[in-house]
Design a protein around this motif. Sequence first.
Motif, PDB file in Angstrom:
ATOM      1  N   ILE A 110       0.834  -1.208   0.000  1.00 55.23           N
ATOM      2  CA  ILE A 110       0.000   0.000   0.000  1.00 55.23           C
ATOM      3  C   ILE A 110       0.870   1.260   0.000  1.00 55.23           C
ATOM      4  N   SER A 111       2.044   1.192   0.665  1.00 54.70           N
ATOM      5  CA  SER A 111       2.897   2.388   0.704  1.00 54.70           C
ATOM      6  C   SER A 111       3.821   2.484  -0.514  1.00 54.70           C
ATOM      7  N   ASP A 112       3.709   1.574  -1.434  1.00 49.46           N
ATOM      8  CA  ASP A 112       4.617   1.562  -2.595  1.00 49.46           C
ATOM      9  C   ASP A 112       4.039   2.438  -3.723  1.00 49.46           C
ATOM     10  N   PRO A 113       4.735   3.502  -4.100  1.00 51.02           N
ATOM     11  CA  PRO A 113       4.184   4.374  -5.147  1.00 51.02           C
ATOM     12  C   PRO A 113       4.027   3.668  -6.499  1.00 51.02           C
ATOM     13  N   GLU A 114       4.759   2.561  -6.688  1.00 54.21           N
ATOM     14  CA  GLU A 114       4.657   1.848  -7.970  1.00 54.21           C
ATOM     15  C   GLU A 114       3.499   0.852  -7.984  1.00 54.21           C
ATOM     16  N   GLN A 115       2.790   0.755  -6.859  1.00 53.41           N
ATOM     17  CA  GLN A 115       1.720  -0.247  -6.757  1.00 53.41           C
ATOM     18  C   GLN A 115       0.591   0.045  -7.740  1.00 53.41           C
ATOM     19  N   LYS A 116       0.135  -0.996  -8.419  1.00 53.77           N
ATOM     20  CA  LYS A 116      -0.985  -0.894  -9.357  1.00 53.77           C
ATOM     21  C   LYS A 116      -1.949  -2.024  -9.031  1.00 53.77           C
ATOM     22  N   ILE A 117      -3.172  -1.931  -9.487  1.00 56.80           N
ATOM     23  CA  ILE A 117      -4.076  -3.064  -9.327  1.00 56.80           C
ATOM     24  C   ILE A 117      -3.480  -4.258 -10.090  1.00 56.80           C
ATOM     25  N   GLY A 118      -3.475  -5.419  -9.457  1.00 52.72           N
ATOM     26  CA  GLY A 118      -2.928  -6.628 -10.092  1.00 52.72           C
ATOM     27  C   GLY A 118      -3.867  -7.080 -11.198  1.00 52.72           C
ATOM     28  N   ARG A 119      -3.334  -7.275 -12.376  1.00 58.28           N
ATOM     29  CA  ARG A 119      -4.209  -7.660 -13.489  1.00 58.28           C
ATOM     30  C   ARG A 119      -3.403  -8.470 -14.487  1.00 58.28           C
ATOM     31  N   PRO A 120      -3.210  -9.790 -14.198  1.00 58.90           N
ATOM     32  CA  PRO A 120      -2.463 -10.601 -15.164  1.00 58.90           C
ATOM     33  C   PRO A 120      -3.223 -10.720 -16.484  1.00 58.90           C
ATOM     34  N   ARG A 121      -2.546 -11.030 -17.535  1.00 59.86           N
ATOM     35  CA  ARG A 121      -3.190 -11.264 -18.821  1.00 59.86           C
ATOM     36  C   ARG A 121      -3.193 -12.760 -19.101  1.00 59.86           C
ATOM     37  N   GLN A 122      -3.589 -13.165 -20.273  1.00 61.77           N
ATOM     38  CA  GLN A 122      -3.774 -14.595 -20.545  1.00 61.77           C
ATOM     39  C   GLN A 122      -3.423 -14.919 -21.990  1.00 61.77           C
ATOM     40  N   LEU A 123      -3.267 -16.208 -22.239  1.00 59.44           N
ATOM     41  CA  LEU A 123      -3.137 -16.699 -23.602  1.00 59.44           C
ATOM     42  C   LEU A 123      -4.478 -17.343 -23.902  1.00 59.44           C
ATOM     43  N   TYR A 124      -5.305 -16.656 -24.653  1.00 62.24           N
ATOM     44  CA  TYR A 124      -6.672 -17.140 -24.872  1.00 62.24           C
ATOM     45  C   TYR A 124      -6.664 -18.299 -25.866  1.00 62.24           C
ATOM     46  N   ASN A 125      -7.303 -19.423 -25.505  1.00 63.43           N
ATOM     47  CA  ASN A 125      -7.392 -20.522 -26.478  1.00 63.43           C
ATOM     48  C   ASN A 125      -8.819 -21.075 -26.565  1.00 63.43           C
ATOM     49  N   GLY A 126      -9.797 -20.194 -26.305  1.00 67.12           N
ATOM     50  CA  GLY A 126     -11.199 -20.590 -26.460  1.00 67.12           C
ATOM     51  C   GLY A 126     -11.662 -20.309 -27.881  1.00 67.12           C
ATOM     52  N   PRO A 127     -12.963 -20.486 -28.138  1.00 69.81           N
ATOM     53  CA  PRO A 127     -13.482 -20.271 -29.506  1.00 69.81           C
ATOM     54  C   PRO A 127     -13.303 -18.820 -29.949  1.00 69.81           C
ATOM     55  N   THR A 128     -13.143 -18.617 -31.215  1.00 66.80           N
ATOM     56  CA  THR A 128     -13.129 -17.254 -31.757  1.00 66.80           C
ATOM     57  C   THR A 128     -14.585 -16.806 -31.877  1.00 66.80           C
ATOM     58  N   GLU A 129     -14.795 -15.556 -32.288  1.00 64.84           N
ATOM     59  CA  GLU A 129     -16.162 -15.016 -32.262  1.00 64.84           C
ATOM     60  C   GLU A 129     -17.111 -15.860 -33.118  1.00 64.84           C
ATOM     61  N   ARG A 130     -18.319 -16.104 -32.588  1.00 63.61           N
ATOM     62  CA  ARG A 130     -19.331 -16.852 -33.344  1.00 63.61           C
ATOM     63  C   ARG A 130     -20.717 -16.342 -32.940  1.00 63.61           C
ATOM     64  N   ASP A 131     -21.723 -16.609 -33.763  1.00 64.40           N
ATOM     65  CA  ASP A 131     -23.051 -16.056 -33.511  1.00 64.40           C
ATOM     66  C   ASP A 131     -23.850 -16.936 -32.561  1.00 64.40           C
ATOM     67  N   TYR A 132     -24.627 -16.273 -31.743  1.00 64.85           N
ATOM     68  CA  TYR A 132     -25.500 -16.950 -30.784  1.00 64.85           C
ATOM     69  C   TYR A 132     -26.492 -17.837 -31.547  1.00 64.85           C
ATOM     70  N   VAL A 133     -26.742 -19.052 -31.006  1.00 64.96           N
ATOM     71  CA  VAL A 133     -27.679 -19.987 -31.639  1.00 64.96           C
ATOM     72  C   VAL A 133     -28.886 -20.149 -30.714  1.00 64.96           C
ATOM     73  N   ALA A 134     -30.078 -19.904 -31.218  1.00 64.35           N
ATOM     74  CA  ALA A 134     -31.295 -20.016 -30.398  1.00 64.35           C
ATOM     75  C   ALA A 134     -31.413 -21.429 -29.841  1.00 64.35           C
ATOM     76  N   ILE A 135     -31.995 -21.553 -28.624  1.00 62.87           N
ATOM     77  CA  ILE A 135     -31.974 -22.848 -27.921  1.00 62.87           C
ATOM     78  C   ILE A 135     -32.618 -23.965 -28.747  1.00 62.87           C
ATOM     79  N   GLY A 136     -33.656 -23.630 -29.515  1.00 60.81           N
ATOM     80  CA  GLY A 136     -34.329 -24.656 -30.309  1.00 60.81           C
ATOM     81  C   GLY A 136     -33.481 -25.168 -31.469  1.00 60.81           C
ATOM     82  N   ASN A 137     -32.456 -24.445 -31.845  1.00 64.02           N
ATOM     83  CA  ASN A 137     -31.614 -24.845 -32.994  1.00 64.02           C
ATOM     84  C   ASN A 137     -30.309 -25.519 -32.587  1.00 64.02           C
ATOM     85  N   ARG A 138     -30.127 -25.821 -31.269  1.00 72.14           N
ATOM     86  CA  ARG A 138     -28.848 -26.422 -30.846  1.00 72.14           C
ATOM     87  C   ARG A 138     -28.903 -27.939 -30.887  1.00 72.14           C
TER      88      ARG A 138
END
Length: 428
Positions: A400-428
């Motif tokens: 808390i007393s460290d002037p260099e302190q920032k909110i911790g926020r690691p990043r990631q290597l995303y390996n999930g699906p790329t963008e796709r369109d929502y499918v209505a429940i009856g069509n799955r």
Amino acid sequence: MATDKVSLNVDDKTLDYGVLSGTIGPQVVDIRKLYGQTGLFTYDPGFTSTASCHSALTYIDGDEGILLHRGYPIDQLAEQSSFMEVSYLLLHGELPTAQALEEFSRTITRHTMVHEQLTTFYRGFRRDAHPMAIMCGVVGALSAFYHDSTDINDPVQRTIASHRLIAKIPTIAAMAYKYSVGQPFVSPRNDLSYAGNFLRMTFSVPAEEYVVDPVVEAAMDKIFILHADHEQNASTSTVRLAGSSGANPFACIAAGIACLWGPAHGGANEAALNMLREIGTVDRIPEYIARAKNKDDPFRLMGFGHRVYKNYDPRAKVMQKTANEVLEKLGVTDPIFDVARELERIALSDEYFVSKKLYPNVDFYSGIILSAIGFPTDMFTVLFALARTVGWVAQWNEMISDPEQKIGRPRQLYNGPTERDYVAIGNR
Ligand code: CMC
């Protein structure tokens, strides 16, 4: 190899990154500008190669088996100091004078009681709740009882919250135990030492006088010293990460307790003793050694191996000696101590453990001592949390007393699906 920069070739550009040096220990590559300059992140699951902060509290050299608090070796502190003195050292950076120690101890003992309303909070738990579950809940709830010390931007409130946490954690831990065994809560006694008071709150009953055994008191104090801080381990990093968002200190320490509960971290002392009991006799050790070596068996020798120590954990050496002293003083002849010693002897000469640099860690002997003193196994991690609270608090304050302190926020290597369109429940 000391260097002042490293270069990275990205596409056809050469980028230089500064290398920072601490007072001892490995240098670190300063990659804060890496993403902005290259669009690249680094990938380091478990943070095995990442320094998440700078800190002046604790230094570990895992290869050499060295642990220093503010520069002082852990064995010297365990043999010559007291938990109150080590707490002062961690919080303030220097060993206290006699007067400073006396004032600090008085301040801590003046905060040992808990708000009466907090005692009713316990009664909401099942009697068979794990005491670590109670610790997570009650310590988190402190923020609802001590509003006047939750403003992290006020240094005075930060100090009061720190003292409250260190002072009240033994009371809270002892109450968790008393609740589980159906005995009345015992109020703190401020004329006793930190360890002595905790032992009395845990083991005394209104029906008879309780006299603190000096050998047990000294062993308890030593166990607290050995667990006081341990650099940027999982629970400490959790406390820092929780605190980086500006959360109040009670909530942050509750987060640390939750993380410590896991069997790969603070839960290992409970797991180690359970394992020793399961092995039971020396003749069964080879069977368990074979299981630990078998790749298809998830079994691990609990109390062996460490993320950082690739040598004998310096805390384990003090623990082994203390275990001898306590068992002798209490006249306890526990066969699992023989199992522990023989297991250690065999493992230290076995090619699998030697080549992987798997040595006994702090938890290997601590369970034996705690069990001899009379603690049930599910209290072991609670005792670890009690002692580590000072380390968490000191690390939180440093952040808390460290002037260099920032909110911790690691990043990631995303390996999930790329963008796709929502499918209505009856069509799955
Ligand atoms: N028994 C058998 N094999 C082990 C053990 C063990 N206790 N610990 C590590 N190994 C093996 C592991 O299978 C791996 O083998 P391989 O390279 O063939 O896959 C190798 O040693 C390296 O293990 P790792 O899991 O990559 O090492 P790590 O640094 O990620 O894990 C550890 C450290 C503490 C989680 C691990 O040693 C462990 O699970 N130990 C038992 C639990 C324990 O005693 N924890 C207390 C830690 S000290 C208290 C504290 O500071 O919190």
